[in-house]
Design a protein around this motif. Structure first.
Motif, mmCIF file in Angstrom:
data_model
loop_
_atom_site.group_PDB
_atom_site.id
_atom_site.type_symbol
_atom_site.label_atom_id
_atom_site.label_comp_id
_atom_site.label_asym_id
_atom_site.label_seq_id
_atom_site.Cartn_x
_atom_site.Cartn_y
_atom_site.Cartn_z
ATOM 1 N N GLN A 68 -6.630 8.789 -10.148
ATOM 2 C CA GLN A 68 -5.747 8.933 -11.224
ATOM 3 C C GLN A 68 -5.980 8.295 -12.420
ATOM 4 O O GLN A 68 -6.808 7.359 -12.178
ATOM 5 C CB GLN A 68 -4.251 8.640 -10.502
ATOM 6 C CG GLN A 68 -3.973 9.369 -9.510
ATOM 7 C CD GLN A 68 -3.894 11.054 -9.306
ATOM 8 O OE1 GLN A 68 -3.598 11.388 -10.383
ATOM 9 N NE2 GLN A 68 -4.516 11.639 -8.369
ATOM 10 N N ILE A 69 -5.733 8.915 -13.513
ATOM 11 C CA ILE A 69 -6.323 8.380 -14.848
ATOM 12 C C ILE A 69 -4.931 7.563 -15.290
ATOM 13 O O ILE A 69 -4.246 8.047 -16.157
ATOM 14 C CB ILE A 69 -6.741 9.365 -15.617
ATOM 15 C CG1 ILE A 69 -7.724 10.340 -15.060
ATOM 16 C CG2 ILE A 69 -7.186 8.649 -16.929
ATOM 17 C CD1 ILE A 69 -8.225 11.443 -16.099
ATOM 18 N N TYR A 70 -4.765 6.496 -14.756
ATOM 19 C CA TYR A 70 -3.818 5.294 -15.306
ATOM 20 C C TYR A 70 -4.383 4.191 -15.805
ATOM 21 O O TYR A 70 -5.430 3.794 -15.661
ATOM 22 C CB TYR A 70 -2.921 4.891 -14.076
ATOM 23 C CG TYR A 70 -1.980 6.023 -13.313
ATOM 24 C CD1 TYR A 70 -0.885 6.536 -13.898
ATOM 25 C CD2 TYR A 70 -2.280 6.247 -11.989
ATOM 26 C CE1 TYR A 70 0.108 7.498 -13.235
ATOM 27 C CE2 TYR A 70 -1.722 7.294 -11.354
ATOM 28 C CZ TYR A 70 -0.605 7.827 -11.844
ATOM 29 O OH TYR A 70 0.337 8.720 -11.295
ATOM 30 N N ILE A 71 -3.848 3.833 -16.906
ATOM 31 C CA ILE A 71 -4.370 2.813 -17.865
ATOM 32 C C ILE A 71 -3.617 1.357 -17.259
ATOM 33 O O ILE A 71 -2.431 1.339 -17.260
ATOM 34 C CB ILE A 71 -3.937 3.018 -19.159
ATOM 35 C CG1 ILE A 71 -4.492 4.231 -19.752
ATOM 36 C CG2 ILE A 71 -4.379 1.700 -20.206
ATOM 37 C CD1 ILE A 71 -4.283 4.554 -21.152
ATOM 38 N N ASP A 72 -4.526 0.525 -16.861
ATOM 39 C CA ASP A 72 -3.958 -0.859 -16.443
ATOM 40 C C ASP A 72 -3.827 -1.593 -17.750
ATOM 41 O O ASP A 72 -4.841 -2.238 -18.401
ATOM 42 C CB ASP A 72 -5.125 -1.450 -15.491
ATOM 43 C CG ASP A 72 -4.628 -2.815 -14.819
ATOM 44 O OD1 ASP A 72 -3.635 -3.290 -15.396
ATOM 45 O OD2 ASP A 72 -4.986 -3.007 -13.874
ATOM 46 N N THR A 73 -2.675 -1.869 -18.324
ATOM 47 C CA THR A 73 -2.514 -2.305 -19.681
ATOM 48 C C THR A 73 -2.818 -3.662 -19.378
ATOM 49 O O THR A 73 -3.215 -4.261 -20.515
ATOM 50 C CB THR A 73 -1.185 -1.999 -19.962
ATOM 51 O OG1 THR A 73 -0.163 -2.561 -18.937
ATOM 52 C CG2 THR A 73 -0.821 -0.629 -20.204
ATOM 53 N N VAL A 74 -2.462 -4.441 -18.363
ATOM 54 C CA VAL A 74 -2.815 -5.679 -18.201
ATOM 55 C C VAL A 74 -4.174 -6.152 -18.433
ATOM 56 O O VAL A 74 -4.663 -7.097 -19.086
ATOM 57 C CB VAL A 74 -2.505 -6.413 -16.793
ATOM 58 C CG1 VAL A 74 -2.701 -7.714 -16.470
ATOM 59 C CG2 VAL A 74 -0.770 -6.384 -16.680
ATOM 60 N N PHE A 97 5.244 -3.395 6.613
ATOM 61 C CA PHE A 97 5.231 -2.164 7.285
ATOM 62 C C PHE A 97 4.544 -0.849 6.357
ATOM 63 O O PHE A 97 4.098 0.169 6.929
ATOM 64 C CB PHE A 97 6.270 -1.441 7.971
ATOM 65 C CG PHE A 97 6.675 -2.544 9.159
ATOM 66 C CD1 PHE A 97 5.928 -2.229 10.320
ATOM 67 C CD2 PHE A 97 7.491 -3.472 9.019
ATOM 68 C CE1 PHE A 97 6.385 -2.861 11.553
ATOM 69 C CE2 PHE A 97 8.041 -4.228 9.966
ATOM 70 C CZ PHE A 97 7.307 -4.011 11.280
ATOM 71 N N TYR A 98 4.650 -0.998 5.222
ATOM 72 C CA TYR A 98 4.361 -0.010 4.276
ATOM 73 C C TYR A 98 3.537 -0.550 3.029
ATOM 74 O O TYR A 98 4.046 -0.451 1.905
ATOM 75 C CB TYR A 98 5.586 1.011 3.929
ATOM 76 C CG TYR A 98 5.250 2.165 2.925
ATOM 77 C CD1 TYR A 98 4.782 3.449 4.149
ATOM 78 C CD2 TYR A 98 5.026 2.462 1.714
ATOM 79 C CE1 TYR A 98 4.307 4.672 3.591
ATOM 80 C CE2 TYR A 98 4.904 3.545 1.293
ATOM 81 C CZ TYR A 98 4.610 4.806 2.354
ATOM 82 O OH TYR A 98 4.275 5.934 1.588
ATOM 83 N N PRO A 99 2.498 -0.854 3.033
ATOM 84 C CA PRO A 99 1.466 -1.469 1.937
ATOM 85 C C PRO A 99 1.071 -0.507 1.118
ATOM 86 O O PRO A 99 0.523 0.475 1.629
ATOM 87 C CB PRO A 99 0.404 -2.294 2.723
ATOM 88 C CG PRO A 99 0.175 -1.393 4.101
ATOM 89 C CD PRO A 99 1.643 -1.235 4.433
ATOM 90 N N LEU A 100 1.567 -0.428 -0.281
ATOM 91 C CA LEU A 100 1.290 0.630 -1.061
ATOM 92 C C LEU A 100 0.613 0.000 -2.364
ATOM 93 O O LEU A 100 1.157 -1.059 -2.902
ATOM 94 C CB LEU A 100 2.887 1.176 -1.413
ATOM 95 C CG LEU A 100 2.514 2.374 -2.245
ATOM 96 C CD1 LEU A 100 2.020 3.648 -1.964
ATOM 97 C CD2 LEU A 100 3.973 2.746 -2.750
ATOM 98 N N ALA A 101 -0.357 0.738 -2.793
ATOM 99 C CA ALA A 101 -1.076 0.429 -3.992
ATOM 100 C C ALA A 101 -0.276 0.814 -5.122
ATOM 101 O O ALA A 101 0.053 2.079 -5.086
ATOM 102 C CB ALA A 101 -2.482 0.936 -3.953
ATOM 103 N N PRO A 102 -0.179 0.437 -6.444
ATOM 104 C CA PRO A 102 0.421 0.770 -7.473
ATOM 105 C C PRO A 102 -0.582 1.702 -8.139
ATOM 106 O O PRO A 102 -1.625 1.847 -7.809
ATOM 107 C CB PRO A 102 0.392 -0.513 -8.326
ATOM 108 C CG PRO A 102 -0.611 -1.395 -7.723
ATOM 109 C CD PRO A 102 -0.919 -1.133 -6.460
ATOM 110 N N PRO A 103 0.002 2.520 -8.982
ATOM 111 C CA PRO A 103 -0.748 3.446 -9.846
ATOM 112 C C PRO A 103 -1.804 3.022 -10.568
ATOM 113 O O PRO A 103 -3.016 3.735 -10.423
ATOM 114 C CB PRO A 103 0.437 4.147 -10.899
ATOM 115 C CG PRO A 103 1.756 3.759 -10.136
ATOM 116 C CD PRO A 103 1.406 2.533 -9.537
#
Length: 217
Positions: free
Chosen positions: A107-113, A95-101
């Motif tokens: 937004q300037i988030y670093i995808d460490t993976v 009911f609440y699909p949410l994208a991770p940061p």
């Protein structure tokens, strides 16, 4: 490695809510995890990525086996609480699909993976193709780690095991935020579904989940 090209309305809403509450620490921890290194090896990001990918499988299964073997009279109750929390989380994902940061484009988030080519995480390679990338709320990593930590604290008689039980969800919180896989409010959601899971267990069984030494029929 910065942003993932998606900005869902729900993700922006969650981030705006955190800013109004002054709990938006995601950028700070994400930058810290990325910045720590030794001799060019970004060990904290790599360790955090692998922790996020595999630790919950190891710990949850190990704690379930430990309770079954060492505290069998508590096994059904703690298992029921865990299953109930998982069921409630699945409803939340639906009911609440949410994208991770890490997937937010604005937004300037670093995808460490992605940046450090970590194997096995939800955001990497073939795993990403078969996983739900919009299941950030609630954070089951927090729900599972808190369940394991509470179980160890309540049922173990050894102080160091009880201490590890308290430390485990705290470290997990640091990891899920630092790797840009969750918002702070996702962690709050994880706590909520676990609390409700224990409530459901109490309603179904009529007794507390943890009663060390008790004899159950």
């Amino acid at each position: 490695v910065v942003g993932g090209g998606f900005d869902g309305l729900d993700a922006r809403t969650v981030l705006d809510a955190e800013k109004s509450l002054h709990i938006d620490i995601e950028h700070t921890l994400n930058r810290f995890v990325d910045a720590v290194h030794w001799g060019g090896w970004h060990w904290l990001a790599n360790v955090s990525d692998y922790y996020y990918a595999v630790m919950h499988f190891i710990i949850v299964i190990a704690v379930l086996v430990w309770v079954y073997v060492k505290h069998p009279l508590n096994y059904r109750s703690v298992r029921t609480a865990l299953y109930a929390a998982n069921g409630l989380a699945a409803i939340g994902f639906w009911f609440y699909p949410l994208a991770p940061p890490r997937l937010m484009a604005s937004q300037i988030y670093i995808d460490t993976v992605v940046k450090y080519h970590t194997w096995g995480s939800w955001g990497s390679g073939d795993v990403a193709k078969v996983s739900n990338q919009f299941a950030a709320m609630p954070s089951l990593h927090i729900g599972w780690s808190l369940w394991a930590g509470i179980t160890l604290f309540m049922l173990s008689r050894r102080w160091w095991i009880r201490a590890l039980g308290l430390l485990y969800p705290a470290v997990t919180f640091f990891v899920i935020i630092g790797t840009a896989n969750h918002f702070v409010l996702d962690a709050v959601g994880g706590v909520v579904v676990l609390v409700l899971g224990f409530f459901i267990q109490r309603v179904l069984s009529g007794r507390p989940a943890y009663t060390p030494g008790a004899e159950y029929v």
